[in-house]
Design an enzyme around this catalytic site. Sequence first.
Site, short mmCIF file in Angstrom:
data_model
loop_
_atom_site.label_atom_id
_atom_site.label_comp_id
_atom_site.label_asym_id
_atom_site.label_seq_id
_atom_site.Cartn_x
_atom_site.Cartn_y
_atom_site.Cartn_z
N ASP A 1 -21.40 39.05 -59.17
CA ASP A 1 -20.60 38.00 -58.52
C ASP A 1 -20.81 36.61 -59.13
O ASP A 1 -20.09 35.67 -58.78
CB ASP A 1 -20.96 37.91 -57.03
N LYS B 1 -12.43 42.57 -58.94
CA LYS B 1 -12.98 41.82 -57.80
C LYS B 1 -11.82 41.19 -57.01
O LYS B 1 -10.69 41.62 -57.14
CB LYS B 1 -13.97 40.78 -58.33
N ARG C 1 -11.28 38.55 -62.41
CA ARG C 1 -12.10 37.37 -62.70
C ARG C 1 -12.25 37.11 -64.20
O ARG C 1 -12.37 35.96 -64.62
CB ARG C 1 -13.48 37.51 -62.06
C1 S3P Z 1 -21.07 43.82 -52.41
C2 S3P Z 1 -21.12 44.52 -53.57
C3 S3P Z 1 -20.50 44.07 -54.82
C4 S3P Z 1 -20.15 42.59 -54.78
C5 S3P Z 1 -19.51 42.19 -53.50
C6 S3P Z 1 -20.42 42.49 -52.31
C7 S3P Z 1 -21.71 44.39 -51.20
O1 S3P Z 1 -19.30 44.81 -55.06
O2 S3P Z 1 -19.31 42.25 -55.85
O3 S3P Z 1 -19.23 40.80 -53.48
O4 S3P Z 1 -21.93 43.65 -50.22
O5 S3P Z 1 -22.02 45.59 -51.23
P1 S3P Z 1 -19.33 46.25 -55.78
O6 S3P Z 1 -20.21 47.10 -54.99
O7 S3P Z 1 -17.91 46.74 -55.74
O8 S3P Z 1 -19.82 45.97 -57.16
#
Ligand code: S3P
Length: 432
Positions: free
Chosen positions: A315, A342, A346
């Site tokens: 992120d 995302k 991004r």
């Molecule tokens: C998150 C996991 C991440 C992250 C998101 C929050 C989470 O995504 O990018 O902002 O809280 O499990 P991904 O699991 O799809 O990588």
Amino acid sequence: MISNRITKGINGSANIPGDKSISHRSIIIPSISNGICEINNLLRSEDVFHTLNAFKAMGVKIEDNQHNIIIHGKGLNSLEKPHDEIYLGNSGTSARLLTGLLSGQKFRSVLTGDKSLSKRPMKRIADPLKKMNAKILTNNGTLPIIIESSNLISSNIDLKIPSAQIKSGLLLASLNTEGTTTLKEYKITRDHTETMLESFGANIEIEKLENTKIIKIIGKKELISKNISVPNDLSSSAFFIVSALINKNSHLILKNINNNPTRNGIILALKKMGANISLLNQRSNNNENICDIDVTSSELNGCELGPEFADLMIDEYPILAIAASFANSPSIFKGLNELKVKESDRLKLILLNLQNCGVNCKVKDDDLYIYPTKNFNFINNTIQTDFDHRIAMAFAIMGTKIGPLNIKDSESINTSFPTFIEEFNKLGGQIF
Ligand code: S3P
């Protein structure tokens, strides 16, 4: 939103809100546990309120006392059929985790989201759940998702895509499944779900081998509620940290920040670039590492980061790209393919907006190359965000050096950090 240049640096103690990932889990897990849970410092943002409202709609008694939230959990099988579709706004975490949890319930549910969430891939969670006998219908792999009631069967699943959201959806599904479900993870992803499930007494075993993590979970064991104190969010802190680094005469303290080793890539990367960052008072609470962060203005060098960093800081690339634009030498960030799915694409928006600001940069094979300049020859000072909160906040920080920048659709910030502008301006920011 307009972000303008600042002249006297960013100074003081920043109030960073509660961690978004832990806040979602702090609603979901207590809602299916037995007992009363008091949650302190829950992030009060749109994404988290979508999760909270979903559980209220499924009959969970949740009280908001302003200073804390009380959840009255009644066990694994206590959720009730919601009267309507469950609308999850912009929140990918709510969508993936709820798809998993609802797959094993005794009722049909429908999940919907906003324009951006409705474009994001859901096959990645639906497919492994189908291996567990889930009955899920997606709209060509996206929302709306219809989840029919099903008796899930335990399975062995290889997590091919590195994603904490997929892993967490499957863990929540397996809680209500007979037998042992085994998940194999080949890359590091944030571990908040397994950490919280362990502390709520789930029958879960975690084995870490060299390049693999194996999680075994035996279902049908009731969870016992515990009180939760949500630490502050490192991802939200990163915008303040980078603004202090790139603006002269800055000194910031950020207190009570989550420093989970599965998520601290941004600190490692910035330190590698020569950032003056100290992690103070390192401690642990509910098995989450916490610290205070002290940061002062720094001369940054460029750096090369391999794809393993993407697992630890997926992120934070938008704000890292801003830091790299003010370094003394070029940077290469490798293996950023997951950035394309995302809240926006991004990778595309980092490139487009940096180029519009006059930064020489390129993307080749999902690797991002940034060649910093001393002369920012603007092409366009309007920042396109596609309603992505992290793109909006990252370019707000860019504006502190080269503004004014006109950041479009900046209301998206309310999904994760509603107090961003107020907090930033208190410290010397110029965002209007
Ligand atoms: C998150 C996991 C991440 C992250 C998101 C929050 C989470 O995504 O990018 O902002 O809280 O499990 P991904 O699991 O799809 O990588």
